[in-house]
Design a protein around this motif. Structure first.
Motif, PDB file in Angstrom:
ATOM      1  N   ASP A  26      47.868-114.328 -42.474  1.00  0.00           N
ATOM      2  CA  ASP A  26      48.978-113.793 -44.091  1.00  0.00           C
ATOM      3  C   ASP A  26      48.501-112.523 -44.823  1.00  0.00           C
ATOM      4  O   ASP A  26      47.577-112.966 -45.874  1.00  0.00           O
ATOM      5  N   ASN A  27      48.870-111.736 -44.427  1.00  0.00           N
ATOM      6  CA  ASN A  27      48.281-110.189 -45.586  1.00  0.00           C
ATOM      7  C   ASN A  27      49.175-110.108 -46.176  1.00  0.00           C
ATOM      8  O   ASN A  27      49.316-108.678 -46.486  1.00  0.00           O
ATOM      9  N   GLU A  28      50.279-110.079 -45.955  1.00  0.00           N
ATOM     10  CA  GLU A  28      51.665-110.124 -46.991  1.00  0.00           C
ATOM     11  C   GLU A  28      51.283-110.101 -48.644  1.00  0.00           C
ATOM     12  O   GLU A  28      50.597-110.726 -49.202  1.00  0.00           O
ATOM     13  N   PRO A 223      52.579-102.605 -37.935  1.00  0.00           N
ATOM     14  CA  PRO A 223      51.900-103.782 -37.612  1.00  0.00           C
ATOM     15  C   PRO A 223      51.708-103.724 -36.686  1.00  0.00           C
ATOM     16  O   PRO A 223      50.516-105.128 -36.860  1.00  0.00           O
ATOM     17  N   ILE A 350      45.548-107.961 -51.497  1.00  0.00           N
ATOM     18  CA  ILE A 350      46.260-108.817 -50.408  1.00  0.00           C
ATOM     19  C   ILE A 350      45.200-110.584 -50.493  1.00  0.00           C
ATOM     20  O   ILE A 350      43.735-109.815 -51.489  1.00  0.00           O
TER      21      ILE A 350
END
Length: 552
Positions: A26-28, A223, A350
């Motif tokens: 999770d690198n949101e 991405p 992040i």
């Protein structure tokens, strides 16, 4: 009717490989912030005795040079290092000292820490800078415990000087050396204080994983390229003999002494919020409440302003005065009166990927696959060069002009020659585009790290979907080729042969005769070239699948 099922099976296989090698992460954007308590970064102390405190520029600086030999304990290897000592002139009594510790890469004492060395020496400190101890290591195999021994030896060199206070020796560590500084403090309990510039608080795996993920996003990388970061930093490097990735620097004494932490607001490499929080947490657990954090506007990872690729960059405004003033007051045991967190608000885009760990099976598969890709491609290229030379020799040979039409032929049948040549060239072109796109991303990240502004995404974004499209076309072409092989085998009667027919023909020798009938090429070299090229292309497609080409 034959090609479509084969295409679906091949594509399903590649998609499965991409999913099996995928590392969830999770690198949101989270937008973590630690608010500054004051925009003023200056450091002040109460001074009840009213004795004037030295400041930067108060003393002239004397520079001395010498050499020292350091030993790598794990191997017994020695290295001669040059050192530079700066001393203030005209100071009465014994002075405190500073040991400078290099960041990543390589550094010589005569080229590094010149400005900060003069800053501290002109305020009454003895400073020492040594050549970065590297021995026979490189960036990936650096010996951190041995490096800590070398810097401890530098501290002992300062302590041995007659006008230096042996109990007031501190360290100035930047970037990578903040992993080494934790080991040094564990070895040398006499280190009295530390100045940490852009400290890498978490393990190398987590710190560098954060760096790469954040910077790939900042430069606008697709991405798909960002997913490569996850796979790289999930490698079990210990299985490959590289143990630094997971070195434990979270030692009890790492932040148990007075600590000055400096960040730059343009630093794109350091997890500043989570790093500062951990420093405060560990320091307080060790009973140390003397932690000062400053974040300087426009400063980069090494607290400099501007693009370092252009050279002649200066340290961030007020940083030099602040760190010197803090060191002066701290070494005199004065009480600090300013706020502990000041300057720009500390921001982190992040989260640090603390769940990253080594995957041994995935690592071995990655190594075997990439070795196979290199070997198969090398063999295929050599065979194609031989084929080209044979072709040219046959075309231009002066002898046997009458049969020059047959000289150098590979004997491909049923159109397999043209198909395999086109597939080979197409796959090589896709591989070149993939490497070029990844290299462009890395170059953009390096420029960003050096202080340049991010450029608008170009090849770093659109190259990925282009590669995906061409890869899908290549898979379809391979499905067509396999379908053609099935068709030719059917024409030769192999697909209609039952078990009894197979046994009967094997006994009579007819099967051996039929199997000698060429399907792909009439020459052995042509058949070898076909299957080697097919194997190389399969390895390349599996490599693309490993890096997530078929799911992102």
């Amino acid at each position: 009717m034959t090609t479509l099922p084969i295409f679906i099976v091949l594509l399903g296989l590649l998609v499965t490989v991409s999913n099996l090698s995928n590392i969830p992460w999770d690198n949101e954007p989270l937008g973590q912030t630690m608010e500054s308590l004051s925009a003023d970064t200056s450091v002040t102390f109460s001074n009840p005795d009213g004795v004037p405190l030295p400041k930067r520029g108060d003393y002239e600086v004397e520079v001395r040079e010498d050499d020292m030999t350091v030993t790598r304990a794990s191997t017994g290897e020695t290295e001669d290092l040059h050192l530079v000592v700066r001393m203030p002139k005209g100071v009465e009594g014994k002075v405190p000292g500073i040991v400078f510790m290099h960041g990543a890469g390589y550094g010589l004492a005569k080229d590094w820490f010149i400005d900060v060395g003069d800053d501290f020496a002109s305020a009454g400190f003895a400073t020492i800078a040594i050549d970065k101890p590297v021995w026979s290591t490189n960036d990936a195999t650096r010996d951190y415990p041995a490096s800590a021994d070398a810097y401890e030896q530098a501290a002992e060199y300062l302590r041995a000087l007659p006008n230096v206070d042996a109990d007031r020796i501190g360290i100035y560590a930047t970037s990578e050396s903040t992993w080494i500084s934790a080991l040094l403090l564990q070895k040398d309990p006499r280190i009295a204080f530390q100045i940490l510039v852009s400290p890498m608080v978490h393990t190398p795996r987590h710190s560098l994983g954060f760096l790469a993920a954040q910077d790939f996003a900042l430069v606008g990388a697709n991405p798909g390229y960002q997913s490569i970061v996850r796979r790289i930093f999930s490698a079990d490097t210990a299985a490959l003999g590289l143990t630094n990735f997971d070195i434990d620097t979270d030692t009890p004494r790492a932040y148990a002494i007075p600590t000055f932490v400096a960040y730059g607001s343009k630093d794109v490499m350091t997890a500043q919020v989570e790093g500062a929080e951990r420093i405060f947490e560990r320091a307080h657990a060790a009973g140390n409440w003397n932690v000062t954090v400053r974040d300087y506007p426009v400063g980069n990872h090494v607290l400099r302003i501007g693009d370092e690729e252009e050279g002649d960059t200066k340290l961030a405004d007020h940083f030099e005065d602040d760190m010197v003033d803090w060191a002066v007051g701290t070494t005199r045991g004065l009480e600090q009166t300013d706020v502990k967190v000041a300057g720009a608000d500390i921001y982190q885009s992040i989260a640090v990927p603390k769940d990253l760990h080594g995957h041994r099976t995935l690592t071995f598969y990655m190594v075997v696959l990439h070795v196979a890709v290199v070997i198969m491609l090398l063999v295929a290229v050599i065979l194609w060069l031989i084929a080209l030379c044979r072709r040219l020799h046959g075309r231009f040979s002066r002898r046997h002009r009458d049969d020059r039409a047959t000289r150098g032929r590979l004997g491909f049948l049923n159109g397999f020659g043209n198909v395999i040549a086109v597939l080979f060239l197409t796959t090589i072109a896709v591989l070149y585009l993939f490497v070029s796109g990844l290299a462009q991303v890395v170059m953009e990240v390096v420029s960003l790290i050096w202080g340049a502004a991010p450029s608008s995404p170009d090849i770093v974004y659109w190259s990925w979907p282009v590669i995906q499209t061409v890869c899908t076309v290549v898979v379809w072409a391979w499905a067509r080729t396999l379908a053609r092989l099935i068709e030719v085998a059917q024409m030769h009667g192999y697909t209609r042969m039952g078990v009894r027919d197979f046994a009967r023909q094997a006994r009579s020798g007819e099967l051996a005769r039929r199997m000698r009938e060429p399907i792909i090429a009439t020459t052995r070299f042509g058949r070898v070239l076909f299957w080697v090229t097919a194997g190389a292309m399969l390895c390349v497609l599996l490599m693309f699948a490993f890096w997530g080409m078929f799911i992102y």
